[in-house]
Each structure stands twice: as structure tokens, then as C-alpha cells.
Design an enzyme around this catalytic site. Structure first.
Site, PDB file in Angstrom:
ATOM      1  CB  SER B 127      -0.429  -0.226   1.308  1.00 53.85           C
ATOM      2  OG  SER B 127      -1.240   1.318   1.317  1.00 53.85           O
ATOM      3  CE1 TYR B 151      -3.919  -2.476   5.860  1.00 60.31           C
ATOM      4  CE2 TYR B 151      -2.774  -0.442   4.709  1.00 60.31           C
ATOM      5  CZ  TYR B 151      -3.531  -1.710   4.618  1.00 60.31           C
ATOM      6  OH  TYR B 151      -3.539  -1.919   2.922  1.00 60.31           O
ATOM      7  CE  LYS B 155      -1.213  -4.242   3.551  1.00 60.49           C
ATOM      8  NZ  LYS B 155      -1.547  -5.972   3.277  1.00 60.49           N
TER       9      LYS B 155
END
Lengths: 328, 328
Positions: B127, B151, B155
Site C-alpha cells: 500500500s 497499517y 505493510k
């Protein structure tokens, strides 16, 4: 304050402990308690024995990090690591200590902070091994981390965790990416980078040293004294000045092997330089060709981190700190 | 070949499955076995039912990754994740699934490879959340990853693991950093980025949509069809062309909200545009201000990854793929 040093038996760890012994107010407040831990029993200087606890621990062992953090250190230096060559040779051990051990430490702090106010300063020893070729001649602060070793990968992951845990207020962390520490004291070791130190340290005491690469090799250096200075500064800096980007490439000296040799010549003469034996080693040449040669460490410099600016200075530090100011 | 899709019940996962149903030779060889897994029961298109197994799994559960990998998939798409908002709200769950689950998957492949030849292709959905402000107006491929969410941290860590495991030959991995997928099908959701899709999708079917930010907001987009194209290309590309830097920012369209609106006007007229209600939301404005607006995705483009180059195209894809070529 209660200071904890993980990796206290290593070269930089021991020098950090000696610094505290010499300057009990190095962190601004008296060190009333010192916890030293390593996989090997860490030495404790006499002056610090009344306040010190020395522990032999496996940071990745079950519950080890929790037991360490139970004692609520105010300041934690995390220098414990499986070194590059071993982390590459032993996949499981490298990930267990360098990644899982670090995460266990960070999570132990988090767990303690869930039940009582606890937000220690954490200073983490990272490495320029987070970078991997190809890179520009001068690597800027915003260059991406694409390590080419498992060690570098583990350090880069620990940096990310440190930044996220700091952002969440779990602890107040700083990661410092050390240059290659030169002149390393002690006996020659088998690290691929050992020759950078060997060719200075050994001739200064009348011994031969092997140079396995060409004089034109460039690399990134700081003295052990500068490294200790980085850790002390990281322990005391106002982290509000750093913001969310908690991992900093430390300043250093970009120099050629030939510059090392000329500094040695100025300090110790042709006789010392003649002790450097050129024995090219293609394996070491190839490894070294993959290492960074220079950084633009603008952020760390602007935050007050300082390294040497010439090999004459680096040699002088070695002579003062390791040879009592004299050499053979 | 045996293809496994983790996160097969998600929007992109489902579209990838539908692509395989339409084009059984999408990966060059027939898909003779398809394993679909997700935390929710993944739907299986009728054409694929003879070769498919649909599993409800918790990737972070004990032994779950090992049981999945035992079936020796040749090609693994790893799209399973706790999304950004939830990973930020639930620290433990985010790290458990996005970090530990991913590592369990990678280690399951490693363990199987220790006892028999097994080196699958792994395509990982990363992402642009790996990036954090401040960044340049156009983010280059070599820009550092300093995520500002857990998050994004998870990632970025998974990317590092993927590169190290690939370098060691444990699997043949590619990480692809997706733009914001627009137009998302389905009902409006509460994701902060939802409005980018809502203001197109809803007016096209005669419904109102809320625009919580100004027309001057710029962002980075690709269609669901382009996202599926990225995954298929990553599954089939010769990774020798990629080298050690296995994580790629995908190409996308950098566009203003006003450009979205003008594209809608060209396709569906003033009547559709009039259904966009401006209701500024300072919280969403602040979140969106921290997002990247444009990338120079030179590497991925040179490797053949392709996205749309205008919002007219993105709208056309939505009308063809979701509205049967017609709109109200």
C-alpha cells in the site's frame, strides 16, 4: 535515573558503560541504578558496582524482555544484536534475536504501560546495513531502505517498529544508524570490515596488518568515542525536535583507504605504514563494493550529532582512548 | 497450476477470482486447482467450482499458514489484511494479522522448502500507506518509507521480509503498492477514502453522494480492473528483471477531485454532478491531507505495469464492469 544497556558486553556497550563511570551526570541526572545485560556476562567498572546489576540473558528467550522491563528503566539502550555475518549464516538465530528479541522488548514496554504510566526513552543501535546497492554516491536522508542482508532487514524492521511505537506514545524512541566504527580496539576479528581498523591499530603497536582491498576504496567512519557521543546525545535530546521520523543516519567521515594510510603516516611515519601488507582478497573486495561510501546526514547533524571530520582526529581518539596517549 | 488467493473475499480478491473464471489462461498455464481463503467465506464463481476449495481461515491462527502451504500452491496472492482504520484502533489485531500472519505464511513456505524443492511465486498487496508526510509533490521510486499508521508500518515490514525471503531464494516474491482503488463497487463504506468512489458511483445510479473535502484535493488512483491487471502481471513477469528491490509502487492517475467531477459531467451530465453534496468534514480533510498525491512510478511502468491515464477511462471501466455498460 535507572539506565539499562542491552548489549553491554559489546565494544560500544562497554565504552558507553565506561563513559557513565567517568561522567555520572552524562544524562543530566545521576545514574542511581544501572542494569547491564548481554548474552555474555557484561563487565562492571568498579565505580559503578554499587549501583549496577549485570545480567546474562537471551533477549529472545521466553519472558526475558518482560523480566528486564519489570524494573522500569527510565532510559534503555538497545545495542544487543546478532552481527551481520552470523545473522546471514543462521537465519533462525538472526530473526529470533534481532527481530523477535527487539519486538519482545518493545512489547514488554507496551504491556507495562497498559497498567501504569511508563514511557521510557529507548535508544536503538541501527546500522547503515539498512541500505543496499545500488545507491547514489552520497546517500540522502530520504533514501529508501532496501537491505541486502538479513541483518540489515532485521534492523530496518526494528526501525519501523520503533517509529510506530514512538508515534503511539508507547515509548520515546530514537534509532541511530552507526557508521563503521574505526579504530576498533582489541584483536583483529574476522568481520569483513575489520581491515579498516586493523591497518591502523596494528601498525601503531609495531605489528603487521593485512589490507585486502585497494587504496581507492571509500567508506563511512566514526570513532568509538563518537559512537558513544551519539548514544549519549540520543538519550538526552528533546525528541519533539525529531518528529515522527525517529531513525537517523549518524554523521561520519567519508574517506578512502589511502586517506587512512596517509593519516597513519603523519602520526606514526613510514615505518608504521610499511607494516601494512597488501594481500588482495576478492571475496572481501566484493563484499565491500556493496557498502555505502558516503551519506548526507543533514538531519542528524542539524540535531547536534557530531562525528570526526578527518582520519587524523580518528587516529588521535584511538591513541588517547586506547594507548594512553602514546604509541610504539 | 495451483493458485492460492488469501483475502479472496475482499473486493480486489473477488475481482481477481472473476478474472480467472473469465480467462483460465490468465497466468499462461491452466489453473487446475484454486484455493480461496479469507476470514469470511469467499464466493466461488460457478465456472471455477470444479477446481476450487474455499476456506474460512484466520491466517494468524496457530498452524493456519502451515496447513495452507502444505497443499503446495505454485502461485500465492497474499491480499489478506486488517484494514488501516481497524489496525490503528486495534493494535494487537493489526500486528497479529498483518505482521505475524504474513510472517507465518512466509515461514510456512520456508519450512516446506527445507524438506523438498518448493519456491512459489508470492504476490503481496502492499500500500502507499508505507509513505508518510512530509513528502515531495511527486514521490520518486527511491523515497523512504516512514509510515504514520500501524497499517503502513505492518505493510512496510512485510515488504522488507518479502525482499529478504526472495533474496534468499525461499520464494519468488513481488510486493505491489496499490493506488487508491476507484471506483469501488458496492455500498458507500466508512473508509476515509470512500468519498473518492462515492461521488462517482452514486450519482451514476441517480443517488446523492457526499463530498467532505474541497475540489482542490489531489490523490492517486487506479481502477479495480487496473488493480487486477497489476496482480496478473506480477504473477507472470520474469522476476530476473526486477532484481533485489521487490516492492514496487504501481502506476496510477494523479487527479484532483474537480477532475473526477468534470469526468462525471462529461459522461453523465450536470444532473449527475448536481447529486454531489458538499458537506466539509474537517476530520476527513485532515486525514486526506496526510496522503500522497502523486508518484513517479518509473520502475513499475518500465516493467510493464499499467494503469488508467484519465478519470474518463476510470469511469468507463466502472460503467463496463459494474453497470453492464449502461447507467441511469
Amino acid at each position: 535515573m535507572h539506565v539499562m544497556i542491552l548489549g553491554a558486553a559489546g565494544m560500544v556497550g562497554r565504552k558507553l558503560v565506561e563513559k557513565i563511570a567517568r561522567e555520572p551526570l552524562a544524562f543530566g541526572r545521576p545514574v542511581t541504578r544501572l542494569t547491564l545485560a548481554d548474552a555474555f556476562q557484561p563487565p562492571v567498572p568498579e565505580a559503578l558496582q554499587p549501583v549496577s546489576t549485570a545480567l546474562t540473558i537471551d533477549l529472545a528467550g521466553a519472558g526475558a524482555a518482560d523480566r528486564l522491563i519489570e524494573s522500569r528503566p527510565d532510559l534503555i539502550f538497545h545495542l544487543a544484536a546478532i552481527v551481520s555475518g552470523e545473522a546471514e549464516a543462521d537465519f533462525d538465530k538472526g530473526y529470533a534475536v534481532n527481530l523477535d528479541g527487539t519486538r519482545a522488548l518493545f512489547d514488554a514496554i507496551r504491556k507495562l504501560g497498559l497498567t501504569s504510566a511508563y514511557v521510557p526513552r529507548v535508544v536503538f543501535a541501527s546500522s547503515i546495513a539498512v541500505f543496499g546497492t545500488p545507491f547514489p554516491e552520497v546517500i540522502p536522508d530520504e533514501f529508501f531502505t532496501t537491505p541486502l542482508t538479513s541483518y540489515g532487514t532485521q534492523k530496518a524492521i526494528a526501525e519501523l517498529l520503533l517509529a510506530d511505537y514512538s508515534r503511539r506514545g508507547i515509548f520515546d524512541g530514537i534509532g541511530i544508524r552507526l557508521p563503521t566504527i574505526t579504530v576498533r580496539p582489541g584483536a583483529p576479528n574476522k568481520a569483513a570490515s575489520g581491515f579498516f581498523s586493523n591497518i591502523l591499530r596494528e601498525p601503531l603497536v609495531g605489528k603487521e596488518a593485512i589490507l585486502p582491498v585497494s587504496d581507492g576504496v571509500r567508506h563511512w567512519f566514526a570513532s568509538p568515542r563518537a559512537a558513544v557521543g551519539f548514544f549519549v546525545h540520543a538519550a538526552t535530546i528533546d525528541t519533539a525536535r525529531i518528529g515522527a521520523r525517529r531513525n537517523l543516519t549518524m554523521p561520519g567521515l567519508s574517506a578512502l583507504v589511502s586517506e587512512e594510510i596517509e593519516a597513519l603516516r603523519r602520526v606514526a611515519g613510514d615505518k608504521a605504514v610499511a607494516l601494512i601488507k597488501r594481500v588482495p582478497d576478492p571475496v572481501i573486495e566484493r563484499i565491500v563494493a556493496g557498502w555505502p561510501t558516503q551519506f548526507d546526514a543533514t538531519r542528524a547533524s542539524s540535531l547536534g550529532f557530531k562525528a570526526e571530520t578527518s582520519f587524523d582526529e580518528i587516529l588521535q581518539v584511538h591513541i588517547e582512548d586506547e594507548l594512553g596517549g602514546r604509541f610504539a
